[in-house]
Design a protein around this motif. Structure first.
Motif, PDB file in Angstrom:
ATOM      1  N   MET A 100       0.825  -1.211   0.000  1.00 41.91           N
ATOM      2  CA  MET A 100       0.000   0.000   0.000  1.00 41.91           C
ATOM      3  C   MET A 100       0.858   1.260   0.000  1.00 41.91           C
ATOM      4  SD  MET A 100      -3.210  -1.037   2.468  1.00 41.91           S
ATOM      5  CE  MET A 100      -2.210  -1.772   3.757  1.00 41.91           C
ATOM      6  N   ALA A 101       1.953   1.249   0.756  1.00 44.68           N
ATOM      7  CA  ALA A 101       2.828   2.419   0.798  1.00 44.68           C
ATOM      8  C   ALA A 101       3.483   2.656  -0.560  1.00 44.68           C
ATOM      9  CB  ALA A 101       3.884   2.242   1.883  1.00 44.68           C
ATOM     10  N   ASP A 102       3.954   1.579  -1.205  1.00 41.91           N
ATOM     11  CA  ASP A 102       4.554   1.700  -2.536  1.00 41.91           C
ATOM     12  C   ASP A 102       3.567   2.299  -3.529  1.00 41.91           C
ATOM     13  OD1 ASP A 102       7.068   0.841  -2.008  1.00 41.91           O
ATOM     14  OD2 ASP A 102       6.737  -1.229  -2.605  1.00 41.91           O
ATOM     15  N   ASN A 103       2.359   1.764  -3.525  1.00 40.90           N
ATOM     16  CA  ASN A 103       1.351   2.254  -4.464  1.00 40.90           C
ATOM     17  C   ASN A 103       0.998   3.709  -4.208  1.00 40.90           C
ATOM     18  OD1 ASN A 103      -0.119   0.127  -6.372  1.00 40.90           O
ATOM     19  ND2 ASN A 103       0.648  -0.949  -4.580  1.00 40.90           N
ATOM     20  N   LEU A 104       0.829   4.052  -2.939  1.00 46.02           N
ATOM     21  CA  LEU A 104       0.496   5.436  -2.586  1.00 46.02           C
ATOM     22  C   LEU A 104       1.611   6.372  -3.020  1.00 46.02           C
ATOM     23  CD1 LEU A 104      -1.504   7.351  -1.220  1.00 46.02           C
ATOM     24  CD2 LEU A 104      -0.357   6.873   0.962  1.00 46.02           C
ATOM     25  N   GLN A 105       2.851   5.983  -2.761  1.00 44.63           N
ATOM     26  CA  GLN A 105       3.993   6.804  -3.154  1.00 44.63           C
ATOM     27  C   GLN A 105       4.063   6.974  -4.674  1.00 44.63           C
ATOM     28  OE1 GLN A 105       8.005   5.164  -2.917  1.00 44.63           O
ATOM     29  NE2 GLN A 105       8.663   7.015  -1.837  1.00 44.63           N
ATOM     30  N   GLN A 106       3.884   5.888  -5.404  1.00 44.54           N
ATOM     31  CA  GLN A 106       3.971   5.965  -6.852  1.00 44.54           C
ATOM     32  C   GLN A 106       2.871   6.818  -7.454  1.00 44.54           C
ATOM     33  OE1 GLN A 106       4.020   1.911  -8.143  1.00 44.54           O
ATOM     34  NE2 GLN A 106       5.889   1.435  -7.013  1.00 44.54           N
ATOM     35  N   MET A 107       1.647   6.653  -6.960  1.00 50.09           N
ATOM     36  CA  MET A 107       0.532   7.427  -7.511  1.00 50.09           C
ATOM     37  C   MET A 107       0.702   8.916  -7.242  1.00 50.09           C
ATOM     38  SD  MET A 107      -2.856   5.046  -6.953  1.00 50.09           S
ATOM     39  CE  MET A 107      -2.513   4.635  -5.247  1.00 50.09           C
ATOM     40  N   VAL A 108       1.202   9.254  -6.052  1.00 52.72           N
ATOM     41  CA  VAL A 108       1.384  10.661  -5.695  1.00 52.72           C
ATOM     42  C   VAL A 108       2.536  11.282  -6.480  1.00 52.72           C
ATOM     43  CG1 VAL A 108       2.063  12.238  -3.843  1.00 52.72           C
ATOM     44  CG2 VAL A 108       0.361  10.458  -3.407  1.00 52.72           C
ATOM     45  N   GLU A 109       3.684  10.588  -6.526  1.00 55.76           N
ATOM     46  CA  GLU A 109       4.892  11.188  -7.078  1.00 55.76           C
ATOM     47  C   GLU A 109       5.004  11.047  -8.594  1.00 55.76           C
ATOM     48  OE1 GLU A 109       8.205   9.810  -4.807  1.00 55.76           O
ATOM     49  OE2 GLU A 109       7.386  10.571  -2.922  1.00 55.76           O
ATOM     50  N   GLU A 110       4.165  10.182  -9.192  1.00 54.12           N
ATOM     51  CA  GLU A 110       4.139  10.096 -10.650  1.00 54.12           C
ATOM     52  C   GLU A 110       2.962  10.845 -11.242  1.00 54.12           C
ATOM     53  OE1 GLU A 110       4.214   6.094 -11.999  1.00 54.12           O
ATOM     54  OE2 GLU A 110       6.162   5.629 -11.119  1.00 54.12           O
ATOM     55  N   ALA A 111       2.168  11.483 -10.393  1.00 48.84           N
ATOM     56  CA  ALA A 111       0.946  12.133 -10.869  1.00 48.84           C
ATOM     57  C   ALA A 111       1.239  13.179 -11.946  1.00 48.84           C
ATOM     58  CB  ALA A 111       0.204  12.771  -9.692  1.00 48.84           C
ATOM     59  N   GLY A 141     -11.595  -6.173 -10.918  1.00 51.23           N
ATOM     60  CA  GLY A 141     -11.470  -5.102 -11.901  1.00 51.23           C
ATOM     61  C   GLY A 141     -10.032  -4.853 -12.306  1.00 51.23           C
ATOM     62  N   SER A 142      -9.140  -4.817 -11.335  1.00 48.94           N
ATOM     63  CA  SER A 142      -7.732  -4.571 -11.644  1.00 48.94           C
ATOM     64  C   SER A 142      -7.116  -5.738 -12.401  1.00 48.94           C
ATOM     65  CB  SER A 142      -6.946  -4.287 -10.358  1.00 48.94           C
ATOM     66  OG  SER A 142      -7.116  -5.331  -9.425  1.00 48.94           O
ATOM     67  N   MET A 143      -7.505  -6.978 -12.061  1.00 45.49           N
ATOM     68  CA  MET A 143      -6.982  -8.130 -12.779  1.00 45.49           C
ATOM     69  C   MET A 143      -7.436  -8.116 -14.245  1.00 45.49           C
ATOM     70  SD  MET A 143      -4.918  -9.766 -11.009  1.00 45.49           S
ATOM     71  CE  MET A 143      -4.713 -10.848 -12.413  1.00 45.49           C
ATOM     72  N   ALA A 144      -8.666  -7.695 -14.489  1.00 50.51           N
ATOM     73  CA  ALA A 144      -9.164  -7.616 -15.862  1.00 50.51           C
ATOM     74  C   ALA A 144      -8.326  -6.632 -16.678  1.00 50.51           C
ATOM     75  CB  ALA A 144     -10.635  -7.194 -15.861  1.00 50.51           C
ATOM     76  N   LEU A 145      -7.967  -5.493 -16.086  1.00 49.19           N
ATOM     77  CA  LEU A 145      -7.148  -4.505 -16.784  1.00 49.19           C
ATOM     78  C   LEU A 145      -5.743  -5.031 -17.054  1.00 49.19           C
ATOM     79  CD1 LEU A 145      -8.181  -1.175 -15.005  1.00 49.19           C
ATOM     80  CD2 LEU A 145      -8.668  -1.858 -17.358  1.00 49.19           C
ATOM     81  N   GLN A 167      -2.925   3.357 -13.828  1.00 49.13           N
ATOM     82  CA  GLN A 167      -2.701   3.788 -12.443  1.00 49.13           C
ATOM     83  C   GLN A 167      -3.878   3.365 -11.565  1.00 49.13           C
ATOM     84  OE1 GLN A 167       0.224   4.436 -11.554  1.00 49.13           O
ATOM     85  NE2 GLN A 167       0.639   6.628 -11.530  1.00 49.13           N
ATOM     86  N   SER A 168      -5.054   3.265 -12.198  1.00 48.59           N
ATOM     87  CA  SER A 168      -6.221   2.840 -11.428  1.00 48.59           C
ATOM     88  C   SER A 168      -6.079   1.398 -10.946  1.00 48.59           C
ATOM     89  CB  SER A 168      -7.493   2.978 -12.277  1.00 48.59           C
ATOM     90  OG  SER A 168      -7.493   2.066 -13.372  1.00 48.59           O
ATOM     91  N   VAL A 169      -5.248   0.593 -11.644  1.00 53.39           N
ATOM     92  CA  VAL A 169      -4.987  -0.770 -11.174  1.00 53.39           C
ATOM     93  C   VAL A 169      -4.361  -0.735  -9.789  1.00 53.39           C
ATOM     94  CG1 VAL A 169      -3.626  -2.861 -11.592  1.00 53.39           C
ATOM     95  CG2 VAL A 169      -4.767  -1.719 -13.492  1.00 53.39           C
ATOM     96  N   LYS A 170      -3.373   0.150  -9.609  1.00 52.37           N
ATOM     97  CA  LYS A 170      -2.726   0.274  -8.299  1.00 52.37           C
ATOM     98  C   LYS A 170      -3.726   0.722  -7.242  1.00 52.37           C
ATOM     99  CE  LYS A 170       1.611   1.676 -10.498  1.00 52.37           C
ATOM    100  NZ  LYS A 170       2.613   2.745 -10.625  1.00 52.37           N
ATOM    101  N   LEU A 171      -4.581   1.679  -7.619  1.00 49.86           N
ATOM    102  CA  LEU A 171      -5.568   2.190  -6.666  1.00 49.86           C
ATOM    103  C   LEU A 171      -6.546   1.101  -6.259  1.00 49.86           C
ATOM    104  CD1 LEU A 171      -6.841   4.521  -5.104  1.00 49.86           C
ATOM    105  CD2 LEU A 171      -8.144   5.099  -7.174  1.00 49.86           C
ATOM    106  N   MET A 172      -7.066   0.365  -7.240  1.00 48.27           N
ATOM    107  CA  MET A 172      -8.050  -0.680  -6.930  1.00 48.27           C
ATOM    108  C   MET A 172      -7.427  -1.808  -6.111  1.00 48.27           C
ATOM    109  SD  MET A 172     -10.507  -1.038 -10.291  1.00 48.27           S
ATOM    110  CE  MET A 172      -9.193  -1.284 -11.476  1.00 48.27           C
ATOM    111  N   TYR A 173      -6.206  -2.192  -6.475  1.00 50.38           N
ATOM    112  CA  TYR A 173      -5.551  -3.247  -5.710  1.00 50.38           C
ATOM    113  C   TYR A 173      -5.250  -2.784  -4.289  1.00 50.38           C
ATOM    114  CZ  TYR A 173      -4.271  -7.824  -7.516  1.00 50.38           C
ATOM    115  OH  TYR A 173      -4.287  -9.147  -7.868  1.00 50.38           O
ATOM    116  N   SER A 174      -4.873  -1.521  -4.137  1.00 48.68           N
ATOM    117  CA  SER A 174      -4.584  -0.996  -2.806  1.00 48.68           C
ATOM    118  C   SER A 174      -5.836  -0.995  -1.929  1.00 48.68           C
ATOM    119  CB  SER A 174      -4.019   0.425  -2.900  1.00 48.68           C
ATOM    120  OG  SER A 174      -2.775   0.421  -3.559  1.00 48.68           O
ATOM    121  N   ILE A 175      -6.968  -0.616  -2.509  1.00 46.25           N
ATOM    122  CA  ILE A 175      -8.230  -0.638  -1.758  1.00 46.25           C
ATOM    123  C   ILE A 175      -8.556  -2.072  -1.343  1.00 46.25           C
ATOM    124  CG2 ILE A 175     -10.718  -0.273  -1.936  1.00 46.25           C
ATOM    125  CD1 ILE A 175     -10.119   2.085  -3.809  1.00 46.25           C
ATOM    126  N   GLY A 176      -8.398  -3.007  -2.286  1.00 42.97           N
ATOM    127  CA  GLY A 176      -8.664  -4.405  -1.959  1.00 42.97           C
ATOM    128  C   GLY A 176      -7.756  -4.924  -0.869  1.00 42.97           C
TER     129      GLY A 176
END
Length: 454
Positions: free
Chosen positions: A119-130, A187-191, A290-299
């Motif tokens: 979760m920390a990796d995903n949060l960091q990547q989504m924020v800093e690659e935005a 959803g993320s696996m489908a993507l 990027q939504s894949v990371k978000l959906m997986y993080s929520i899961g």
């Protein structure tokens, strides 16, 4: 009604086995080779299912012998040792139960630690690659972004929310979270599959067999990913018609094995030598993926509470028994908070969590999935004219699990002592946002089965 209950059981089984471990399978195939990897995944999957069946048969035999309605994994180990010929083992049978409980706690807390890093990796990547994320999805280029905030800062942000989450003890409420986790994961696996199946290059330059040292890391990863032996007993027990569980088990695990092999193999063929520790690192840097990371993080956030139930149910009752009733709630919440903090601290202190998971998989998962079930079958059925072929088979399974445990542990410890740059196959440099160190499945040995009666 019976078919709907079977479907619920199948969904529980799939939910326990399909999770974050999928994301690390392309790297696992890379560590084994394009031919050896899928074949080994298939072999380990079939062997794991066979050990599940062994455990089910042992538990059923003990239940009938002791006239009990249900025995769990730890109890099955203890009761079998109580009836073995060796006097020392009979007098120390309770340690069999303690050993299984300890291995389950270690495995599940290992899951939870990886969830923190994930979760920390995903949060960091989504924020800093935005600021470099686009609407156009093109093959990903290596980004040389220097992290703005340390990864530990993101872990500390997540910590209080997870502590509040594990305070929820109502299993019906947790089942709602489980449903949300299933939806976001699907959803993320489908993507992911939608992307990796486009334009796969011809794999002529990919090795069919990798170095034996990296194969040892593959073994630890694979056996950890397939770890699901501990959940089959409570799952069968909660079925209205337990005799139907064998069909559900074979169907569900067949789906799991096929999915693992497909994602691992196609992912490695798609990205080749550029395969990262998590397949999400190879996805295009656009908002859709990027939504894949978000959906997986929520899961994963919601799944954390379900995974957390196993160590909590083992540790908390013992802690509460040591204090008066007036202090029970305080001790309960304190232990829950301390365990969450423990998983957070372990994620902070160990930067190579992918190797740690391979280590935990080699040690605890090899024992739970291979060694113990095979030995239980010998102990329980040896006095009942057990065939030499079955004895030899169980001995071979135990030896395989033991060898995987010894050599996988050695290789993971060796890699952990090396500089980060020594093993770039399992991690990325600090200039790139840290990888998702994922070599686990989100299989919950007990708790996933306790959310809804099946």
């Amino acid at each position: 009604m019976a078919s709907s209950r079977m479907m619920q059981t199948l969904i529980h089984l799939l939910k326990c086995n399909i999770g974050t471990g999928l994301l690390g399978l392309p790297l696992a195939i890379k560590n084994a080779g394009l031919l050896v990897g899928p074949v080994s995944l298939l072999a380990i999957g079939v062997l794991t299912v066979h050990c599940m069946v062994i455990l089910l048969n042992c538990a059923q035999h003990l239940s009938q012998r002791l006239q009990k309605t249900f025995v769990n994994y730890g109890e099955a180990t203890m009761y079998s040792l109580e009836t073995c010929p060796n006097t020392w083992l009979r007098t120390h049978a309770v340690w069999g139960r303690y050993t299984v409980s300890f291995l389950l706690v270690i495995t599940q807390l290992g899951f939870c630690s990886v969830y923190f890093m994930f979760m920390a990796d995903n949060l960091q990547q989504m924020v800093e690659e935005a600021h470099v994320t686009s609407n156009i999805c093109q093959p990903r280029e290596i980004l040389t972004l220097t992290p703005i905030l340390d990864i530990r800062f993101y872990m500390l942000i997540i910590l209080p929310f997870l502590i509040l989450l594990v305070f929820i003890q109502n299993l019906k409420v947790l089942s709602v979270f489980s449903t949300l986790a299933n939806i976001t994961t699907l959803g993320s696996m489908a993507l992911i599959f939608e992307y990796i199946m486009q334009g796969i290059p011809y794999p002529s330059n990919l090795p069919l067999m990798a170095n034996w040292k990296t194969f040892l890391l593959f073994f630890g990863t694979a056996i950890f990913t397939f770890e699901g032996v501990g959940m089959v007993l409570p799952l069968k027990n909660q079925m209205k018609h337990p005799q139907q569980f064998s069909f559900v088990l074979y169907l569900g695990m067949s789906i799991v094995i096929i999915l693992y092999i497909l994602l691992g193999t196609l992912g490695y063929m798609k990205f080749g030598s550029d395969t990262q520790a998590s397949i999400t690192l190879n996805l295009p840097n656009c908002w859709l993926y990027q939504s894949v990371k978000l959906m997986y993080s929520i899961g994963i956030f919601f799944t954390y509470a379900l995974q957390f139930h196993v160590p909590a149910e083992i540790i908390i009752p013992f802690a509460i028994s040591q204090v008066s009733e007036s202090w029970a709630l305080f001790v309960d919440l304190s232990v829950r908070s301390a365990l969450v903090c423990l998983t957070c601290v372990s994620a902070i202190l160990i930067p190579r969590l992918d190797l740690v998971i391979s280590l935990v998989g080699s040690v605890s998962s090899s024992a739970l999935a291979l060694i113990i079930p095979a030995l239980l079958e010998i102990i329980i059925f040896y006095s009942e004219d057990m065939s030499c072929v079955t004895i030899a088979k169980d001995i071979m399974i135990s030896i395989l699990g033991l060898l995987g445990c010894i050599f996988g542990t050695y290789q993971a410890l060796y890699e952990l002592t090396q500089p980060i740059s020594h093993s770039m196959a399992n991690s990325t440099g600090l200039l790139i946002p840290p990888p998702l160190h994922l070599d686990v499945t989100s299989c919950d040995h007990h708790s996933a089965l306790q959310q809804d009666p099946v």
